[in-house]
Design an enzyme around this catalytic site. Structure first.
Site, mmCIF file in Angstrom:
data_model
loop_
_atom_site.group_PDB
_atom_site.id
_atom_site.type_symbol
_atom_site.label_atom_id
_atom_site.label_comp_id
_atom_site.label_asym_id
_atom_site.label_seq_id
_atom_site.Cartn_x
_atom_site.Cartn_y
_atom_site.Cartn_z
ATOM 1 N N GLU A 98 -2.771 8.551 8.493
ATOM 2 C CA GLU A 98 -1.445 8.310 8.594
ATOM 3 C C GLU A 98 -0.883 9.311 9.725
ATOM 4 O O GLU A 98 0.275 8.979 10.258
ATOM 5 C CB GLU A 98 -0.617 9.157 7.485
ATOM 6 C CG GLU A 98 -0.707 8.368 6.275
ATOM 7 C CD GLU A 98 0.175 6.871 6.253
ATOM 8 O OE1 GLU A 98 1.246 6.838 6.846
ATOM 9 O OE2 GLU A 98 -0.457 6.051 5.631
ATOM 10 N N ASP B 154 1.130 -1.252 -0.054
ATOM 11 C CA ASP B 154 0.119 -0.061 0.073
ATOM 12 C C ASP B 154 0.784 1.345 -0.196
ATOM 13 O O ASP B 154 2.274 1.170 0.122
ATOM 14 C CB ASP B 154 -0.703 0.249 1.294
ATOM 15 C CG ASP B 154 -1.756 1.212 1.292
ATOM 16 O OD1 ASP B 154 -2.264 1.513 0.333
ATOM 17 O OD2 ASP B 154 -1.843 1.928 2.289
ATOM 18 N N SER B 155 0.383 2.192 0.016
ATOM 19 C CA SER B 155 1.173 3.643 -0.052
ATOM 20 C C SER B 155 1.664 3.814 1.303
ATOM 21 O O SER B 155 2.546 4.669 1.595
ATOM 22 C CB SER B 155 0.399 4.753 -0.557
ATOM 23 O OG SER B 155 -0.737 4.807 0.149
ATOM 24 N N CYS C 92 -4.207 -1.670 -1.701
ATOM 25 C CA CYS C 92 -4.253 -0.025 -2.050
ATOM 26 C C CYS C 92 -5.310 0.034 -3.094
ATOM 27 O O CYS C 92 -5.131 -0.414 -4.328
ATOM 28 C CB CYS C 92 -3.107 0.720 -2.487
ATOM 29 S SG CYS C 92 -3.262 2.269 -2.945
ATOM 30 N N CYS D 288 -10.964 2.646 0.259
ATOM 31 C CA CYS D 288 -9.538 3.157 0.527
ATOM 32 C C CYS D 288 -9.009 2.497 1.641
ATOM 33 O O CYS D 288 -10.088 2.463 2.861
ATOM 34 C CB CYS D 288 -9.516 4.516 0.765
ATOM 35 S SG CYS D 288 -7.623 5.133 1.305
ATOM 36 N N HIS E 141 -7.124 2.885 3.913
ATOM 37 C CA HIS E 141 -6.686 3.957 4.924
ATOM 38 C C HIS E 141 -8.143 3.999 5.801
ATOM 39 O O HIS E 141 -7.895 4.406 7.078
ATOM 40 C CB HIS E 141 -6.315 5.172 4.674
ATOM 41 C CG HIS E 141 -4.839 5.375 4.499
ATOM 42 N ND1 HIS E 141 -4.213 4.719 3.120
ATOM 43 C CD2 HIS E 141 -3.749 5.807 5.206
ATOM 44 C CE1 HIS E 141 -2.704 4.829 3.245
ATOM 45 N NE2 HIS E 141 -2.616 5.384 4.361
HETATM 46 N N1 DGL Z 1 -4.658 3.378 0.990
HETATM 47 C C1 DGL Z 1 -4.691 3.814 -0.348
HETATM 48 C C2 DGL Z 1 -5.968 3.369 -1.228
HETATM 49 O O1 DGL Z 1 -6.743 2.318 -0.656
HETATM 50 C C3 DGL Z 1 -4.425 5.227 -0.642
HETATM 51 C C4 DGL Z 1 -4.110 6.266 0.120
HETATM 52 C C5 DGL Z 1 -2.995 7.422 -0.669
HETATM 53 O O2 DGL Z 1 -3.796 8.073 -1.088
HETATM 54 O O3 DGL Z 1 -1.969 7.162 -0.726
HETATM 55 O O4 DGL Z 1 -6.350 3.899 -2.055
#
Ligand code: DGL
Length: 285
Positions: free
Chosen positions: A171, A29-30, A92, A203, A205
């Site tokens: 984050e 993931d990012s 992600c 997402c 996150h």
């Molecule tokens: N966690 C990532 C997702 O599922 C993206 C977060 C980011 O913008 O880096 O889209």
């Protein structure tokens, strides 16, 4: 030899040798978001070695173009493949929406992205046929969820809303404070008027902000977190391919592309155990 179905095409993947089965599952993931998926994979597959890569130096992905995110996704995959993996999980949504097809074309590794399991679960769960999707701007613009849902059931109505500020909040570990609740209200109060009974957290996150999101949309809306469905899907696919491990003293390790400190601070309480084995890797061009 393993036969894998990739976007409707049949692709054969060489298992190289018996040792292939002993390779790890690679997840990326990012940032910390994919830990929501990693946690469920660790639980569902207790005998598998696992690697997690958080591309923290290039986060956020959600504000970047499809081409840029695809380049990052390919770099991340190259790195995980170089460690020796037998299965790749793109944890992600942004990377899966932008680059899953490219990854499947470029690499001979069975791969799964987070979008499909979440879409399937939402279609199964909705009673009134109105599903909401929240995600990064890039995921929402890609229309990936709309397309998957239309494929499964064209009668389901989809309402979308980008919520870009949720990623920096997650984050930062600001997941339950007043700011998180205010941002969730701002994004979702009006959105609730569409009458969706199911909301996809599109997402990885966003499950970190589940409480704030649930409060903003109301407690009668069912939140869909793809973490569990994807973990079970990985298990199912490993079994089907005959590459699951029956016994193993499992090891797992984390990699980040920026300083590990923040990743450990935010990730540990969320994961529920220590993140001891974390290494900084330099894969950023
Ligand atoms: N966690 C990532 C997702 O599922 C993206 C977060 C980011 O913008 O880096 O889209």
């Amino acid at each position: 030899m393993i036969i894998v179905f990739s976007k409707g095409r049949i692709k054969s993947i060489s298992t190289k040798d018996e040792g292939f089965k002993r390779n790890a599952i690679g997840v990326f993931d990012s940032g910390v978001g994919g830990l929501t998926v990693f946690r469920e994979i660790l639980k569902a597959l207790p005998n598998e070695d696992c690697f997690y890569l958080g591309d923290t130096a290039r986060l956020p992905y959600g504000t970047k173009s499809k081409e840029t995110v695809t380049t990052f996704a390919v770099k991340n995959t190259e790195f995980l493949v170089s460690l020796g993996i037998k299965f790749l999980v793109v944890a992600c949504n942004t990377a899966a929406s932008a680059g899953l097809e490219t990854i499947e074309e470029k690499f001979d590794i069975p791969t799964i992205g987070v979008v499909l399991p979440g879409a399937e679960k939402a279609v199964k769960v909705t009673k009134n046929g109105k599903v909401g999707v929240i995600g990064t701007r890039s995921t929402i613009m890609s229309g990936a969820y709309k397309a998957e849902i239309a494929n499964i059931d064209p009668d389901v109505q989809v309402f979308q809303q980008p919520c870009p500020l949720f990623v920096p909040l997650a984050e930062e570990g600001w997941t339950e404070n007043e700011v998180a609740h205010l941002v969730a209200e701002e994004y979702l109060a009006e959105f609730s008027a569409h009458g969706v009974d199911t909301l996809i957290l599109g997402c990885t996150h966003y499950p970190l902000l589940k409480k704030a999101i649930q409060q903003a949309v109301g407690y009668d809306v069912q939140l869909i977190d793809s973490a569990l469905p994807i973990a079970w899907e990985v298990k199912k696919r490993l079994e089907k391919m005959g590459i699951e491990r029956e016994e193993n003293e499992r090891k797992y390790k984390f990699f980040v592309t920026d300083d590990p400190e923040n990743f450990v601070r935010v990730g540990e309480p969320f994961l529920g155990h220590n993140i001891d084995d974390v290494e900084h890797v330099d894969i950023v061009v």
